[in-house]
Scaffold this motif. Structure first.
Motif, mmCIF file in Angstrom:
data_model
loop_
_atom_site.group_PDB
_atom_site.id
_atom_site.type_symbol
_atom_site.label_atom_id
_atom_site.label_comp_id
_atom_site.label_asym_id
_atom_site.label_seq_id
_atom_site.Cartn_x
_atom_site.Cartn_y
_atom_site.Cartn_z
ATOM 1 N N GLU A 219 0.850 -1.206 0.000
ATOM 2 C CA GLU A 219 0.000 0.000 0.000
ATOM 3 C C GLU A 219 0.881 1.250 0.000
ATOM 4 O OE1 GLU A 219 -3.978 -1.028 2.528
ATOM 5 O OE2 GLU A 219 -2.124 -0.851 3.675
ATOM 6 N N PHE A 220 1.913 1.201 0.842
ATOM 7 C CA PHE A 220 2.836 2.347 0.919
ATOM 8 C C PHE A 220 3.488 2.568 -0.446
ATOM 9 C CE2 PHE A 220 4.525 4.508 4.826
ATOM 10 C CZ PHE A 220 5.112 5.578 4.170
ATOM 11 N N GLU A 221 3.947 1.441 -1.036
ATOM 12 C CA GLU A 221 4.647 1.542 -2.328
ATOM 13 C C GLU A 221 3.708 2.021 -3.436
ATOM 14 O OE1 GLU A 221 6.446 -2.284 -2.865
ATOM 15 O OE2 GLU A 221 7.774 -1.975 -1.139
ATOM 16 N N GLU A 222 2.443 1.600 -3.389
ATOM 17 C CA GLU A 222 1.499 2.010 -4.436
ATOM 18 C C GLU A 222 1.306 3.534 -4.419
ATOM 19 O OE1 GLU A 222 0.350 0.629 -6.962
ATOM 20 O OE2 GLU A 222 -1.374 1.845 -7.551
ATOM 21 N N VAL A 223 1.241 4.111 -3.228
ATOM 22 C CA VAL A 223 1.111 5.576 -3.125
ATOM 23 C C VAL A 223 2.309 6.246 -3.808
ATOM 24 C CG1 VAL A 223 1.101 7.519 -1.513
ATOM 25 C CG2 VAL A 223 -0.290 5.494 -1.038
ATOM 26 N N TYR A 224 3.484 5.733 -3.535
ATOM 27 C CA TYR A 224 4.690 6.323 -4.143
ATOM 28 C C TYR A 224 4.775 6.016 -5.636
ATOM 29 C CZ TYR A 224 6.841 8.432 -0.087
ATOM 30 O OH TYR A 224 7.110 9.281 0.962
#
Ligand SMILES: NC(=O)c1ccc[n+]([C@@H]2O[C@H](COP(=O)([O-])OP(=O)(O)OC[C@H]3O[C@@H](n4cnc5c(N)ncnc54)[C@H](OP(=O)(O)O)[C@@H]3O)[C@@H](O)[C@H]2O)c1
Length: 225
Positions: free
Chosen positions: A94-99
């Motif tokens: 989820e964190f990576e998808e935002v970035y």
């Protein structure tokens, strides 16, 4: 008439922005995963291109399509991915998808479009007040607001790296605007401004701001700090 690429056009600010630019007679490439709402508008001068800014193959297809056009005068990185979740509960993906959407997709699309751009043109990054150093912060937005802070950093870096040949790079850090994203971030909150007024400002700044600004962050908000 300018040729302008806008990301994230199926709803919210981007949806209004492509309408404003079309009404002004510009040629617009409207990038979004969901093309339905864009097609339904049937706007003069607007061509929808299906594109997830986190998808390399689709970004390449966009570049191929744009390569057969004349110079691109402006690129507006408006697409944004929100995550409103307590920090300790955020999964890595989820964190990576935002970035991937808010930072890496912006960087990759910039790499692909820059060689096609007019040196007198303008790249406008749509960030958030939450990404501005010293602004009021809200719990749950650590992935989102930190990604928007990275976008501010990229704006300054690119402005420096391309200051001789152009284009100019600037950033608009938005305060609350009444869109579906805002409703997801702050349910029930009523923003003092709607997406049409903000889109009109972004359109004007995109077409004229590079004459006076480079590497700057404009805070589009009435709140203090
Ligand atoms: N509204 C606010 O209060 C506020 C405040 C500060 C900053 N902002 C920033 O302003 C920008 C516009 O916000 P908004 O409120 O209009 O948001 P929105 O209503 O959620 O619309 C976001 C748009 O981004 C597109 N998008 C999302 N992920 C994408 C992806 N992977 N690839 C391509 N497009 C994608 C969506 O289209 P598809 O689903 O079709 O791809 C949608 O059209 C965002 O960058 C946001 O972070 C907004």
């Amino acid at each position: 008439m300018a040729t302008i690429v806008v990301t994230g056009c199926s709803r919210g600010i981007g949806y209004e922005l492509i309408q404003v630019l079309s009404e002004q007679g510009h040629r617009v490439f409207a990038l979004s995963r969901n093309q339905g709402p864009i097609n339904d508008l049937n706007l003069q001068g607007v061509e929808g291109l299906e594109c997830d800014v986190a998808n390399e193959a689709q970004l390449q297809q966009v570049k191929d399509r744009l390569s057969s056009e004349g110079p691109i005068h402006a690129l507006v990185h408006n697409a944004g991915r929100l995550l409103n979740k307590p920090f300790l509960e955020i999964e890595s993906d989820e964190f990576e998808e935002v970035y991937r959407v808010n930072v890496f997709g912006v960087a990759r699309l910039t790499q692909l479009v820059l060689p096609l751009m007019d040196g007198a043109g303008h790249v406008v990054n749509i960030s958030s007040i939450g990404g501005v150093q010293g602004s009021v912060k809200f719990p749950g937005l650590s992935a989102y607001s930190s990604s928007k802070a990275a976008l501010i950093g990229l704006t300054e870096m690119w402005a420096e790296e391309f200051k001789e040949e152009g284009p100019a790079f600037n950033c608009i850090a938005l305060g609350a605007v009444q869109t579906e994203m805002l409703e997801e971030a702050f349910p029930g909150y009523q923003a003092p401004v709607g997406p049409r007024a903000v889109a009109e400002y972004i359109a004007h700044f995109t077409l004229t701001g590079q004459e006076l600004y480079n590497g700057k962050v404009l805070q589009l908000s009435k709140s203090v700090p």
